[in-house]
Every structure is written in structure tokens, then in C-alpha cells.
Design an enzyme around this catalytic site. Structure first.
Site, PDB file in Angstrom:
ATOM      1  N   GLY A  22       1.822   9.143  -0.633  1.00 15.84           N
ATOM      2  CA  GLY A  22       2.809  10.219  -0.532  1.00 15.84           C
ATOM      3  C   GLY A  22       2.342  11.528  -1.168  1.00 15.84           C
ATOM      4  NE  ARG A  43       5.383   0.551  -8.232  1.00 16.66           N
ATOM      5  CZ  ARG A  43       6.658   0.409  -7.975  1.00 16.66           C
ATOM      6  NH1 ARG A  43       7.470  -0.063  -8.906  1.00 16.66           N
ATOM      7  NH2 ARG A  43       7.146   0.748  -6.796  1.00 16.66           N
ATOM      8  CG  ASP A  69       5.307  -0.253 -14.039  1.00 19.65           C
ATOM      9  OD1 ASP A  69       6.178   0.644 -14.170  1.00 19.65           O
ATOM     10  OD2 ASP A  69       5.567  -1.362 -13.557  1.00 19.65           O
ATOM     11  CG  ASN A  96       4.234  12.200  -7.520  1.00 22.55           C
ATOM     12  OD1 ASN A  96       4.772  12.958  -6.715  1.00 22.55           O
ATOM     13  ND2 ASN A  96       3.818  10.980  -7.173  1.00 22.55           N
ATOM     14  CB  SER A 177      14.637  16.536  -6.136  1.00 20.08           C
ATOM     15  OG  SER A 177      15.357  16.508  -4.932  1.00 20.08           O
ATOM     16  CE1 TYR A 233      14.402  10.793  -6.102  1.00 21.24           C
ATOM     17  CE2 TYR A 233      15.865  12.602  -5.474  1.00 21.24           C
ATOM     18  CZ  TYR A 233      14.589  12.092  -5.635  1.00 21.24           C
ATOM     19  OH  TYR A 233      13.495  12.876  -5.335  1.00 21.24           O
ATOM     20  CE  LYS A 237      13.192  13.181  -8.835  1.00 20.74           C
ATOM     21  NZ  LYS A 237      11.789  13.046  -9.245  1.00 20.74           N
ATOM     22  CB  THR A 266       6.922  10.514   1.328  1.00 18.05           C
ATOM     23  OG1 THR A 266       8.271  10.569   0.843  1.00 18.05           O
ATOM     24  CG2 THR A 266       6.212  11.822   1.072  1.00 18.05           C
ATOM     25  CG  ASP A 267       6.100   4.891   2.412  1.00 15.69           C
ATOM     26  OD1 ASP A 267       6.006   5.212   3.617  1.00 15.69           O
ATOM     27  OD2 ASP A 267       5.287   4.147   1.832  1.00 15.69           O
TER      28      ASP A 267
HETATM   29  N1  LIG Z   1       9.752  13.227  -0.327  1.00 12.28           N
HETATM   30  C1  LIG Z   1      10.620  14.185  -0.599  1.00 12.28           C
HETATM   31  O1  LIG Z   1      11.240  14.780   0.311  1.00 12.28           O
HETATM   32  C2  LIG Z   1      10.875  14.603  -2.016  1.00 12.28           C
HETATM   33  C3  LIG Z   1      11.794  15.642  -2.253  1.00 12.28           C
HETATM   34  C4  LIG Z   1      12.027  16.057  -3.553  1.00 12.28           C
HETATM   35  C5  LIG Z   1      11.357  15.438  -4.589  1.00 12.28           C
HETATM   36  N2  LIG Z   1      10.491  14.401  -4.331  1.00 12.28           N
HETATM   37  C6  LIG Z   1       9.809  13.782  -5.468  1.00 12.28           C
HETATM   38  O2  LIG Z   1       8.419  13.740  -5.194  1.00 12.28           O
HETATM   39  C7  LIG Z   1       7.836  12.643  -5.920  1.00 12.28           C
HETATM   40  C8  LIG Z   1       6.988  11.816  -4.984  1.00 12.28           C
HETATM   41  O3  LIG Z   1       7.821  11.271  -3.990  1.00 12.28           O
HETATM   42  P1  LIG Z   1       7.284  10.769  -2.577  1.00 12.28           P
HETATM   43  O4  LIG Z   1       8.193  11.338  -1.563  1.00 12.28           O
HETATM   44  O5  LIG Z   1       5.825  10.977  -2.462  1.00 12.28           O
HETATM   45  O6  LIG Z   1       7.630   9.203  -2.706  1.00 12.28           O
HETATM   46  P2  LIG Z   1       6.821   7.879  -2.339  1.00 12.28           P
HETATM   47  O7  LIG Z   1       5.934   8.087  -1.179  1.00 12.28           O
HETATM   48  O8  LIG Z   1       7.871   6.815  -2.296  1.00 12.28           O
HETATM   49  O9  LIG Z   1       5.894   7.670  -3.631  1.00 12.28           O
HETATM   50  C9  LIG Z   1       6.455   7.337  -4.858  1.00 12.28           C
HETATM   51  C10 LIG Z   1       5.314   6.992  -5.789  1.00 12.28           C
HETATM   52  O10 LIG Z   1       5.891   6.609  -7.046  1.00 12.28           O
HETATM   53  C11 LIG Z   1       5.322   5.372  -7.404  1.00 12.28           C
HETATM   54  N3  LIG Z   1       6.165   4.614  -8.331  1.00 12.28           N
HETATM   55  C12 LIG Z   1       7.422   4.164  -8.169  1.00 12.28           C
HETATM   56  N4  LIG Z   1       7.823   3.481  -9.247  1.00 12.28           N
HETATM   57  C13 LIG Z   1       6.776   3.510 -10.124  1.00 12.28           C
HETATM   58  C14 LIG Z   1       6.565   2.990 -11.415  1.00 12.28           C
HETATM   59  N5  LIG Z   1       7.494   2.271 -12.053  1.00 12.28           N
HETATM   60  N6  LIG Z   1       5.374   3.232 -12.033  1.00 12.28           N
HETATM   61  C15 LIG Z   1       4.417   3.963 -11.412  1.00 12.28           C
HETATM   62  N7  LIG Z   1       4.546   4.457 -10.182  1.00 12.28           N
HETATM   63  C16 LIG Z   1       5.723   4.238  -9.542  1.00 12.28           C
HETATM   64  C17 LIG Z   1       5.098   4.649  -6.098  1.00 12.28           C
HETATM   65  O11 LIG Z   1       4.235   3.545  -6.276  1.00 12.28           O
HETATM   66  P3  LIG Z   1       4.258   2.250  -5.298  1.00 12.28           P
HETATM   67  O12 LIG Z   1       3.451   2.600  -4.090  1.00 12.28           O
HETATM   68  O13 LIG Z   1       3.637   1.202  -6.143  1.00 12.28           O
HETATM   69  O14 LIG Z   1       5.691   1.979  -4.980  1.00 12.28           O
HETATM   70  C18 LIG Z   1       4.502   5.789  -5.310  1.00 12.28           C
HETATM   71  O15 LIG Z   1       3.155   5.973  -5.660  1.00 12.28           O
HETATM   72  C19 LIG Z   1       9.006  11.900  -6.557  1.00 12.28           C
HETATM   73  O16 LIG Z   1       9.175  12.327  -7.889  1.00 12.28           O
HETATM   74  C20 LIG Z   1      10.188  12.349  -5.733  1.00 12.28           C
HETATM   75  O17 LIG Z   1      11.400  12.241  -6.439  1.00 12.28           O
HETATM   76  C21 LIG Z   1      10.236  13.969  -3.072  1.00 12.28           C
END
Ligand SMILES: NC(=O)c1ccc[n+]([C@@H]2O[C@H](COP(=O)([O-])OP(=O)(O)OC[C@H]3O[C@@H](n4cnc5c(N)ncnc54)[C@H](OP(=O)(O)O)[C@@H]3O)[C@@H](O)[C@H]2O)c1
Length: 309
Positions: A22, A43, A69, A96, A177, A233, A237, A266-267
Site C-alpha cells: 500500500g 509485522r 509489529d 504509516n 486522514s 478508525y 486518528k 489500497t487494501d
Molecule cells: N488508503 C487511504 O485512502 C487512506 C486515507 C487516509 C489515510 N490512510 C492511512 O494511510 C496509512 C496506510 O494505509 P493503506 O491504505 O496503505 O493501508 P493498507 O494497504 O491496509 O496497509 C496497512 C499497512 O499497515 C500494516 N499494519 C497493520 N497492523 C499492523 C501492526 N500491528 N504492526 C505493523 N504493521 C501493521 C499492514 O501490514 P499487513 O500487511 O501485515 O496487514 C500494512 O502494511 C494508514 O495509516 C491509513 O490510515 C489511508
């Protein structure tokens, strides 16, 4: 000698949490392209090592993996020890890693959960509505959301703070966010309290989060004015933003900011976001690489400074 600082790289050193996929993976790629030594953490060792391999194959050799983690105190301590021994400091920390705070009706890691046909022609609100229909907000997921997104991030910061202070320009970017904006808190008194950072304390934030979980369990999220839709969530935040502001005031020697990447495919969003991970990551890296003397205690949306409210 074992335990001694083995290298003093002139390049800046960055740690990215949740760097295996992501937005986090793209942040690692962009930081490395900027000549920064990147410690990509994840993790899961296999997923993390595979991500590092992907970057190395693109010629980004200054990327290394370390397990992390963010909800595991011993895992955080091992990373801190590694950084201390290897570098003796940390220049950039990108918090992140996060969890959606919901249970997904469909597995978000399954790339086939959405199709262009399902999402094409939908605007942002329609996409979010689609996402809501495919998620369930349970107490366990809400609790895990706070534990990961607020407390996990906080514990990583606490452990790495001395290393950031050992840098000549220590930087923290907490990935936030627009779901963390104070306007989502309908309880006016609480909203104002969370915005008065000069009076706010970490202990008070603990109390606020404990109250939220009690209200969640009692089915009173809406009645008590908490945010609806990805409720935990959003609350996590909001708390992380407030904590960042408290910390920025306490540590003027560091630069501690929050940054919203935009709505990204992303996922986490089950690939509903219109922005690519590259675009989302770019909005975070821009904040991380602001020149020395830049803002601290600020919120950035899509790379531009904005209000926390
Ligand atoms: N996507 C959006 O539209 C959006 C919008 C606003 C803010 N954000 C923020 O952007 C950041 C990245 O989000 P994303 O969209 O890229 O999400 P994502 O694809 O779901 O990735 C989340 C990442 O966090 C990791 N993670 C979750 N729990 C963890 C833990 N306990 N220890 C270590 N790593 C952990 C996941 O690891 P695993 O692969 O092992 O699960 C993955 O690498 C987040 O902070 C999210 O809140 C995203």
C-alpha cells in the site's frame, strides 16, 4: 565489535511502519529514490522481505528490512535496539501502519474484491457508501483499531524518541486522514477540549478513548456524538492528531506533523480510492522532506498545510 555502532552513514535514515504494501511501500520507494537509507518494517517477515526484494530489484539497494509489529512491545524494543546499534540515531519516522477498525465482509487482501464495473462512474461518496456496505463495525475491531492506530503508533514514537533526538533534524510524520478531523466529533465540548492542545494531556486522551469504547459497547456511539462510519478508525486518528500536537509542543527540537495522503486505492479501502499509492505516498513524502526549519505540530492534507478541525 558486537553492539557497537557499525556505520555512520551520511545519508539520512528513515523508518517506515507497515512498509510491506500500500502507501507504506510507496513511501519507502520514494524515500529511497531521494537517497535516504530506508528501514522498511512490517509485522510479517515474509511479506516485509519480499517488499525489500522488490525495491532492491529496482536498484534501490539502500533499503533494509526489520520486523515490527506496532502492537508488540518486544518487537518495538528490538527495532529500537537495532537502530541504536546500527546507526545511533534516526532522522525520519513515518508512522504509516494502521488497521481499518472494521471487519471486512470480503477479504481486502484478495485483489478480486472489486471490479472496475462495480466502481466505475461512482464519486467519492458513492465509493465510501459501497465500502460501508462491505464492512461491519464490531467491538473487537474497534478496540483493535484504537490499540493499533493510536496506542501502537504512540508506543513506537516513545521507543524511538531518543534516537530521533540524536538526529540533527529529527522528523516524525504521523499518517493521518481527513477521517481524523475534529469536525467529525459532534460533542461540541469534547471537540473544543481536543483542540486546546496547550491544556490537553496524554492521560486525558486515555480517558477519552476509554469512554469511547464504553459507549461503543453500550451501543451509544451516535447518541454520544462520536463519529459514525469507520467510527473507531476516526476516533483513533483524532486522538493521534491530538497526541502529535501535544508532542510537538513538548519537543520543539523535533518536527512532528500529521499528514493525510488522500483517498487512495489500497487494501484498506478495498481499492475504492481514486488516488494511486504513488500519489498518496507523494503527499506524505513531501511533508517528510520539507526543508529544515519547517512547520511542526501541523496537519497536512494532500501535501498542503490545513486545519485540524
Ligand atoms: N488508503 C487511504 O485512502 C487512506 C486515507 C487516509 C489515510 N490512510 C492511512 O494511510 C496509512 C496506510 O494505509 P493503506 O491504505 O496503505 O493501508 P493498507 O494497504 O491496509 O496497509 C496497512 C499497512 O499497515 C500494516 N499494519 C497493520 N497492523 C499492523 C501492526 N500491528 N504492526 C505493523 N504493521 C501493521 C499492514 O501490514 P499487513 O500487511 O501485515 O496487514 C500494512 O502494511 C494508514 O495509516 C491509513 O490510515 C489511508
Amino acid at each position: 565489535m558486537d553492539g557497537a555502532i557499525s556505520t555512520f552513514p551520511s545519508a539520512r535514515i528513515a523508518v517506515v511502519t507497515g512498509g510491506n504494501k500500500g502507501i507504506g511501500l510507496e513511501v519507502c520507494r520514494q524515500l529511497a529514490r531521494n537517497g535516504i537509507t530506508v528501514v522498511l518494517t512490517a509485522r510479517d517477515e515474509t511479506r516485509g522481505a519480499a517488499a525489500v526484494e522488490e525495491l532492491r530489484e529496482q536498484g534501490l539497494s539502500d533499503v533494509m528490512f526489520h520486523q515490527l509489529d506496532i502492537t508488540d512491545a518486544s518487537s518495538i524494543a528490538r527495532l529500537a535496539d537495532f537502530l541504536k546499534t546500527r546507526f545511533g540515531r534516526l532522522d525520519i519516522l513515518i508512522n504509516n501502519a494502521a488497521f481499518g477498525g472494521v471487519e471486512y465482509a470480503r477479504d481486502p487482501a484478495d485483489g478480486s474484491v472489486t471490479s472496475e464495473e462495480e466502481l466505475s462512474g461512482m464519486d467519492r461518496d458513492q465509493r465510501l457508501e459501497w465500502l460501508w456496505r462491505n464492512t461491519r463495525e464490531t467491538y473487537d475491531a474497534a478496540k483493535k483499531g484504537l490499540q493499533t492506530n493510536y496506542y501502537g503508533t504512540k508506543h513506537v514514537i516513545e521507543a524511538l524518541l531518543p534516537l530521533l533526538q540524536a538526529s540533527s533534524d529529527g522528523i516524525i510524520v504521523n499518517v493521518s486522514s481527513d477521517f481524523g478531523l475534529l469536525r467529525l466529533i459532534k460533542n461540541e465540548e469534547l471537540k473544543q477540549e481536543l483542540n486546546k492542545v496547550e491544556k490537553l494531556t496524554e492521560e486525558r486522551l486515555d480517558e477519552v478513548l476509554a469512554t469511547y469504547l464504553r459507549d461503543f459497547e453500550a451501543g451509544e456511539v451516535e447518541a454520544r456524538g462520536w463519529p459514525m462510519g469507520f467510527s473507531a478508525y476516526k476516533v483513533a486518528k483524532v486522538a493521534m492528531n491530538a497526541y502529535s500536537r501535544i508532542l510537538a509542543r513538548r519537543h520543539p527540537e523535533l518536527r512532528i506533523n500529521c499528514a493525510h495522503p488522500g483517498y487512495v486505492s489500497t487494501d484498506m479501502t478495498i481499492h475504492t480510492g481514486p488516488l494511486t499509492p504513488e500519489e498518496g505516498a507523494g503527499n506524505l513524502v513531501k511533508v517528510a522532506l520539507l526543508p529544515e526549519g519547517g512547520p511542526t505540530g501541523a496537519y497536512f492534507a494532500l501535501g498542503e498545510e490545513a486545519a485540524f478541525v
